[in-house]
Scaffold this active site. Structure first.
Site, PDB file in Angstrom:
ATOM      1  CG  ASP A  13      31.819  59.438 -20.676  1.00  0.00           C
ATOM      2  OD1 ASP A  13      30.826  58.690 -20.587  1.00  0.00           O
ATOM      3  OD2 ASP A  13      32.430  59.900 -19.697  1.00  0.00           O
ATOM      4  CE  LYS A  16      32.802  52.391 -24.311  1.00  0.00           C
ATOM      5  NZ  LYS A  16      33.380  53.536 -23.592  1.00  0.00           N
ATOM      6  N   GLY A  40      26.983  53.568 -19.998  1.00  0.00           N
ATOM      7  CA  GLY A  40      26.079  53.182 -21.067  1.00  0.00           C
ATOM      8  C   GLY A  40      26.378  53.945 -22.332  1.00  0.00           C
ATOM      9  CG  HIS A  41      26.719  52.404 -25.768  1.00  0.00           C
ATOM     10  ND1 HIS A  41      27.653  51.509 -25.329  1.00  0.00           N
ATOM     11  CD2 HIS A  41      25.795  51.680 -26.449  1.00  0.00           C
ATOM     12  CE1 HIS A  41      27.310  50.288 -25.719  1.00  0.00           C
ATOM     13  NE2 HIS A  41      26.195  50.367 -26.398  1.00  0.00           N
ATOM     14  CD  GLN A 226      32.722  51.442 -16.548  1.00  0.00           C
ATOM     15  OE1 GLN A 226      33.185  50.340 -16.762  1.00  0.00           O
ATOM     16  NE2 GLN A 226      31.515  51.590 -16.052  1.00  0.00           N
TER      17      GLN A 226
END
Length: 432
Positions: A13, A16, A40-41, A226
């Site tokens: 978190d 990215k 996820g992002h 991660q």
């Protein structure tokens, strides 16, 4: 031209999405090399948000090749759903812009069920890990147990039943022990057959594809999920993910040799956050922690879970820099610290009366460490939108420089807002 590996330097978190988006625009190939759809992002392009959890960021940009490597565990139904969701946003994902390693492991419904059953049981015994219940860990267990169903197995329906039967010999024994009904071979076969035609067009010998791309001079970007402190070997075990998240996995999880990994960019938040259970030496359970969470919008992209917040831990990041062989860092969310009168940086720990400079591997020792802080004056002026060092308050620059000194790595990029152009570029990883 360099090939670049992007990894998180903390517990994930770290922001990215924005950095990977900026880099993927300049890359030819974007490779996902570990993890599953448990992280996820969010990418924001021309005001449109794209939420990705399995697909590499390259899929949302025309002319880019996105690759899911063998180190990833794939829930085929989740992947199809993600592709269909992007189609509604006018992003076409097909065999021309997405390739999937034929030897990648599949996540099945039985993995998700086992994940949830274990978490529920652990909640009652106080040993909860805090997984996303998406079957990631059980799928990796089957992979190393040499009983996994892989992408290539979907292409041969004659041999698939025997492989499913072998898998169920293991899982049905577990289910009996947990008081759950057994699963029939046909149930899993139907589950796989239903999605096979959607997955097989993407099948590829990925190591060969990447070798060809490397030889023709393509810029390759490797993105992980991660963070380094969630690595199954180097993280805060057992409160970790089920895969190796460090930079070295980019080679193993894609099939491209480590000699082709030229630059390691560590995405690093200007403070520290963590989701789920586990040690967090600099955690703030006070107004400052709440301030960081609210100002930083600290909620998970995939799960929506609230993140725990704390001061920047230089000892942890220094550890990540060493384990990853980090070339430079991208420091994100500096703007979240605007307005705080004083900032603290953890420079080491005290364990049983002894000062140490790294987080020990022992779970018991991790729970007993107390942070040693260095206090730095904050700044009143805003850093939001700064695009050069001259735009930053003097104290903000001092804070960044002190972080560089403590972690032993330079800042290559500095992010000052969620907007992709609000970035100070010091070193271009692709040109280093």
């Amino acid at each position: 031209m360099a090939n670049v590996v992007v990894v998180g330097s903390q517990w994930g978190d770290e922001g990215k999405g924005k950095i990977v988006d900026w880099l993927s625009e300049r890359a030819d190939v974007v490779v996902r090399f570990q993890g599953g759809h448990n992280a996820g992002h969010t990418l924001v392009i021309d005001g449109v948000s794209y939420k990705l959890s399995l697909l590499p960021s390259g899929v949302v940009r025309p002319g880019k090749m996105a690759v899911i490597g063998n180190g990833v565990v794939i829930d085929p139904h989740a992947l199809v759903s993600e592709i269909d969701r992007l189609a509604k946003q006018d992003v076409v994902v097909n065999g021309d812009n997405l390739r999937i390693a034929d030897n990648a492991t599949l996540i099945l419904s039985l993995h998700r069920e086992l994940d949830a059953l274990r978490e529920d049981a652990a909640s009652n015994s106080g040993t909860k890990i805090g997984t996303t219940r998406r079957g990631i860990g059980p799928a990796y267990e089957d992979k190393v147990g040499r009983r996994a169903i892989r992408v290539m197995d979907l292409a041969n329906l004659e041999t698939l039943p025997a492989k499913v039967d072998r898998l169920l010999t293991h899982h049905n024994a577990l289910r009996r022990g947990l008081g759950q009904p057994e699963i029939a071979v046909k149930t899993i076969l139907d589950e796989l057959i239903a999605v096979a035609e959607r997955i097989l067009p993407f099948r590829e010998t990925v190591w060969l594809l990447l070798d060809k791309e490397r030889r023709r001079g393509a810029r390759i970007l490797f993105e992980g999920a991660q963070g380094s402190l969630l690595d199954v070997d180097h993280g805060t075990y057992p409160f970790v993910t089920s895969s190796n998240t460090v930079a070295g996995q980019a080679a193993a999880g894609s099939g491209l040799g480590p000699g082709s990994l030229d630059y390691v960019l560590g995405i690093t938040k200007a403070y520290t956050t963590r989701v789920g259970e586990g040690p967090f030496p600099t955690e703030l359970n006070d107004e400052t922690g709440q301030f960081l969470g609210e100002r930083g919008h600290e909620f998970g992209t995939v799960t929506g879970r609230k993140r725990r917040c704390g001061w920047f831990d230089a000892a942890l990041v220094r550890q990540s820099v060493a384990v990853n062989g980090t070339t430079g860092i991208a420091l994100t969310k500096l703007d979240v610290l605007d307005g705080l009168k004083q900032l603290k940086i953890c420079v080491g720990y005290e364990l049983d009366g002894v000062r140490i400079d790294h987080l020990p591997a022992s779970q018991g020792a991790q729970a007993r460490v107390t942070p040693i802080y260095e206090t730095i004056e904050g700044w009143e002026d805003t850093t939001v939108g700064a695009r050069s060092w001259a735009d930053l308050p003097a104290q903000a620059i001092k804070y960044v420089r002190r972080i560089e000194e403590l972690i032993g790595a330079p800042v290559a990029l500095l992010s000052t807002s969620p907007e992709r152009d609000d970035t100070i570029l010091v070193t271009d990883p692709f040109e280093d």
